[in-house]
Design a protein around this motif. Structure first.
Motif, short mmCIF file in Angstrom:
data_model
loop_
_atom_site.label_atom_id
_atom_site.label_comp_id
_atom_site.label_asym_id
_atom_site.label_seq_id
_atom_site.Cartn_x
_atom_site.Cartn_y
_atom_site.Cartn_z
N ARG A 112 -47.75 -22.19 7.98
CA ARG A 112 -47.75 -23.72 7.71
C ARG A 112 -46.61 -23.82 6.57
NH1 ARG A 112 -52.95 -25.09 4.26
NH2 ARG A 112 -51.79 -27.14 4.28
N LEU A 113 -46.14 -22.86 5.97
CA LEU A 113 -44.84 -23.00 5.21
C LEU A 113 -43.76 -23.25 6.01
CD1 LEU A 113 -45.30 -20.61 2.00
CD2 LEU A 113 -44.84 -23.24 2.11
N ALA A 114 -43.44 -22.34 7.13
CA ALA A 114 -42.46 -22.29 7.94
C ALA A 114 -42.44 -23.68 8.64
CB ALA A 114 -42.64 -21.18 9.12
N THR A 115 -43.55 -24.28 9.30
CA THR A 115 -43.60 -25.59 9.96
C THR A 115 -43.21 -26.55 8.97
OG1 THR A 115 -45.52 -24.62 11.25
CG2 THR A 115 -44.87 -26.92 11.23
N ALA A 116 -43.74 -26.57 7.88
CA ALA A 116 -43.40 -27.75 6.89
C ALA A 116 -41.88 -27.41 6.37
CB ALA A 116 -44.18 -27.48 5.49
N THR A 117 -41.19 -26.57 6.24
CA THR A 117 -39.73 -26.06 5.90
C THR A 117 -39.02 -26.65 6.90
OG1 THR A 117 -40.40 -24.09 4.46
CG2 THR A 117 -38.06 -24.57 5.39
N LYS A 118 -39.23 -26.58 8.31
CA LYS A 118 -38.42 -27.00 9.32
C LYS A 118 -38.40 -28.59 9.54
CE LYS A 118 -39.17 -25.16 13.34
NZ LYS A 118 -39.64 -24.67 14.74
N ARG A 119 -39.40 -29.24 9.10
CA ARG A 119 -39.35 -30.36 8.94
C ARG A 119 -38.86 -31.07 7.64
NH1 ARG A 119 -44.99 -30.49 11.22
NH2 ARG A 119 -45.80 -30.50 9.24
N ALA A 120 -39.02 -30.45 6.60
CA ALA A 120 -38.64 -31.09 5.12
C ALA A 120 -37.10 -30.72 4.76
CB ALA A 120 -39.49 -30.60 4.19
N ILE A 121 -36.37 -29.66 5.32
CA ILE A 121 -35.21 -29.25 4.59
C ILE A 121 -34.24 -29.34 5.85
CG2 ILE A 121 -34.09 -27.27 3.92
CD1 ILE A 121 -36.65 -26.04 2.45
N SER A 122 -33.09 -29.78 5.24
CA SER A 122 -31.69 -29.75 6.01
C SER A 122 -30.67 -29.29 4.90
CB SER A 122 -31.21 -30.94 6.43
OG SER A 122 -31.37 -32.07 5.44
#
Length: 464
Positions: A364-374
C-alpha cells in the motif's frame, strides 16, 4: 551396512522424520539411503548458503539498506530468492522420494513433504514480491540517469552539505494547476548528518527569478499574470510549466521544478541540487497505509471549508485525512502556524516509519508513494542518501522559518535571509535584528501570533 542400489523399506515415521530432517539440513535423506557423496555435497551447499545469509545479515547489515535501493541488486535478489525456494523444494521432494514408505502411510509422508514445500515457498514468494515491488518503486520514482556522475567513494563530489528542496504540492479541484504551498530546503551535513530546515512561506512577493529568460521577463521580481497568478512564490512552479520559454531546453514536467530550485537557491544563497515533491492527497494515502501517525496537538484545530471538522488538543493518532487537515488548516490561524505544523507532521512520519510498520503495509505504501512523489534524485545516489539518512536520525534537526516578523512577505529583505542562512549553517549566533515587517497586501498573510525566532531552533522544541 546398507549399500547404494539396495532396496530398503522405510516405516512411515522414519520417512517423515528423514524428510523433515532433509528440509532442515539438505542431504540427510541421501546419506540415510547410502548416497553419501550426493548427501555431503547437498549439506555443503546448504551450509554455504546459510553462512552467506548470516554474514549479510550481521557483518554487512549496515550496507543492506543501501543495496535495497539499487534496482539491479533488487532484481538479482528477486531471482536469488525464487531460485533458492525452487532448489529447496526440489531437495525436499527428492528426499521424500528416496525414503518414501510402502503403500501404507505414504499419503501422510507425501502430505508432510508438500507442507514443507509450502512453508518454504510461501515466505519466499512474499520476499520475492517485496523485492519486485521495491524495484518497481525505485525505477518509477527515481531517475535512471544523473546529470552529474556519482562516484561511489565520494557521492557528494566533495560538497560539505547537500541541499534538497522538499515541496508539498496541492492540486485542488477549485484551482488551475499545481500550487507549491509548502517549500522547505533540508540542508544536510554530508559528514555528520546535522540538518537544518529552511522554510519559505508560499506568499513571498517580488521574488527575483534566476538569470536568463525568466529574469528577462520579470526583471523586477515575479509578478505573475492576471488574477489567477498575483505573483506569489507558490505560483512559480506552475508558471514555468505553462511557459516553456522560461526554462528553455527543459522538457515538460521538469520545467517547474527546475525554475523553482534555481529561484529558492537564489533566495537562500545556497545551491539547491535536488528536489522531492509530495502531492498532499497522496501523502494522506501514505499515512493511511502506515496505520496513521501520532501527533501532539497543542490547541484545537478547526478545519473544513465551513468549519465542519475539529481536531481536539492532545496526543492522538491521526488518519491520513486528519493529518492532511492538521498540515493544511488555516482556520483561526495563518500560513506561518501551518508551516510549523507541516514540519512537525513530516518529523512525526519520519520517526514513526519503523521497519515493522513499513513491512506490514509495504505494498500500500509503495502504491501511494508512486502516485504521491516526484523527484530528480538519481538512482545512483540512493545508497549514499540512505547512509546519510541513518546519520540524520541520530541528530536533532533544526528549523528556521522566514516568516513575519523576521521578514515581510510583501517586501522581503533578501540580504537578511541569506545572512541568516549563512549564520545558521556556520552555527554563528547573531544578535537579533529589529524586524521591519510590513503588512502584506496578500490575503491570508497575517503574521503569526507567535514571533518568528531570529535563529534556527530544534524541532524537538517546536513539536514536543
Amino acid at each position: 551396512m546398507w549399500m547404494v542400489g539396495e532396496e530398503r523399506d522405510f516405516r512411515t515415521g522414519e520417512s517423515i522424520g528423514l524428510t523433515i530432517g532433509s528440509a532442515v539440513l539438505w542431504g540427510v535423506a541421501h546419506i540415510a539411503t547410502g548416497r553419501q557423496r550426493t548427501g555431503f555435497a547437498l549439506m555443503t551447499l546448504y551450509l554455504v548458503v546459510v553462512a552467506f545469509i548470516i554474514t549479510l545479515a550481521t557483518a554487512f547489515r549496515g550496507q543492506l539498506l543501501s543495496l535495497a535501493v539499487r534496482p539491479s541488486w533488487l532484481m538479482g535478489l528477486t531471482i536469488a530468492i525464487a531460485s533458492i525456494a525452487v532448489i529447496w523444494s526440489v531437495v525436499i521432494l527428492w528426499s521424500f522420494w528416496l525414503v518414501r514408505p510402502a503403500t501404507a502411510g505414504r499419503s501422510a509422508a507425501a502430505a508432510t513433504a508438500g507442507l514443507l514445500c509450502l512453508l518454504i515457498i510461501a515466505p519466499s514468494a512474499w520476499a520475492t514480491r517485496l523485492a519486485y515491488v521495491s524495484h518497481d518503486v525505485v525505477s518509477s520514482v527515481f531517475s535512471a540517469t544523473s546529470t552529474t556522475p556519482v562516484v561511489a567513494m565520494d557521492p557528494w563530489n566533495g560538497a560539505p552539505r547537500v541541499n534538497i528542496l522538499l515541496v508539498g504540492a496541492d492540486a485542488a479541484a477549485n484551482r488551475v494547476g499545481v500550487r507549491t504551498d509548502s517549500m522547505t530546503v533540508a540542508s544536510v551535513d554530508t559528514a555528520t548528518g546535522a540538518t537544518t530546515l529552511f522554510s519559505l512561506p508560499r506568499n513571498l512577493e517580488q521574488v527575483q527569478l534566476p538569470k536568463g529568460p525568466a529574469r528577462e521577463r520579470f526583471p523586477y521580481g515575479f509578478t505573475g499574470e492576471g488574477p489567477q497568478t498575483p505573483g506569489l512564490l507558490n505560483e512559480v512552479y506552475q508558471y514555468a510549466e505553462d511557459h516553456p520559454e522560461m526554462v528553455p531546453g527543459v522538457r515538460a514536467g521538469h520545467r517547474g521544478s527546475t525554475l523553482l530550485k534555481e529561484t529558492v537557491s537564489d533566495i537562500l544563497g545556497i545551491p539547491v541540487r535536488y528536489y522531492a515533491m509530495v502531492d498532499m492527497a497522496g501523502f494522506a494515502e501514505m499515512i493511511d497505509a502506515m496505520g496513521g501517525v501520532k501527533i501532539t496537538i497543542n490547541e484545537p484545530i478547526v478545519y473544513g471549508k465551513y468549519n465542519e471538522g475539529l481536531l481536539p488538543a492532545g496526543t492522538r493518532k491521526l488518519s491520513g485525512a486528519e493529518a492532511l487537515w492538521y498540515g493544511r488548516s488555516r482556520t483561526n490561524s495563518d500560513d506561518y502556524v501551518r508551516m510549523g505544523r507541516q514540519k512537525c507532521l513530516l518529523n512525526a512520519v519520519a520517526q514513526q516509519a519503523d521497519p515493522v510498520t513499513l513491512l506490514n503495509s509495504f505494498e500500500r505504501l509503495a502504491t501511494a508513494t508512486k502516485r504521491a512523489i516526484s523527484t530528480d534524485i538519481p538512482q545512483d545516489l540512493l545508497p549514499a542518501l540512505v547512509d546519510l539518512g541513518q546519520k540524520v536520525k541520530g541528530t536533532h534537526i533544526r528549523s528556521l522559518q522566514f516568516v513575519p516578523p523576521l521578514i515581510s512577505t510583501a517586501d522581503p529583505d533578501w540580504d537578511l535571509i541569506r545572512d541568516k542562512v549563512a549564520d545558521a549553517l556556520e552555527d554563528r549566533p547573531t544578535a537579533p535584528k529589529p524586524a521591519t515587517a510590513k503588512p502584506s497586501s496578500t490575503p491570508g498573510s497575517t503574521p503569526s501570533a507567535t514571533p518568528s525566532p531570529q535563529g534556527p531552533i530544534s524541532l524537538d522544541q517546536v513539536c514536543g
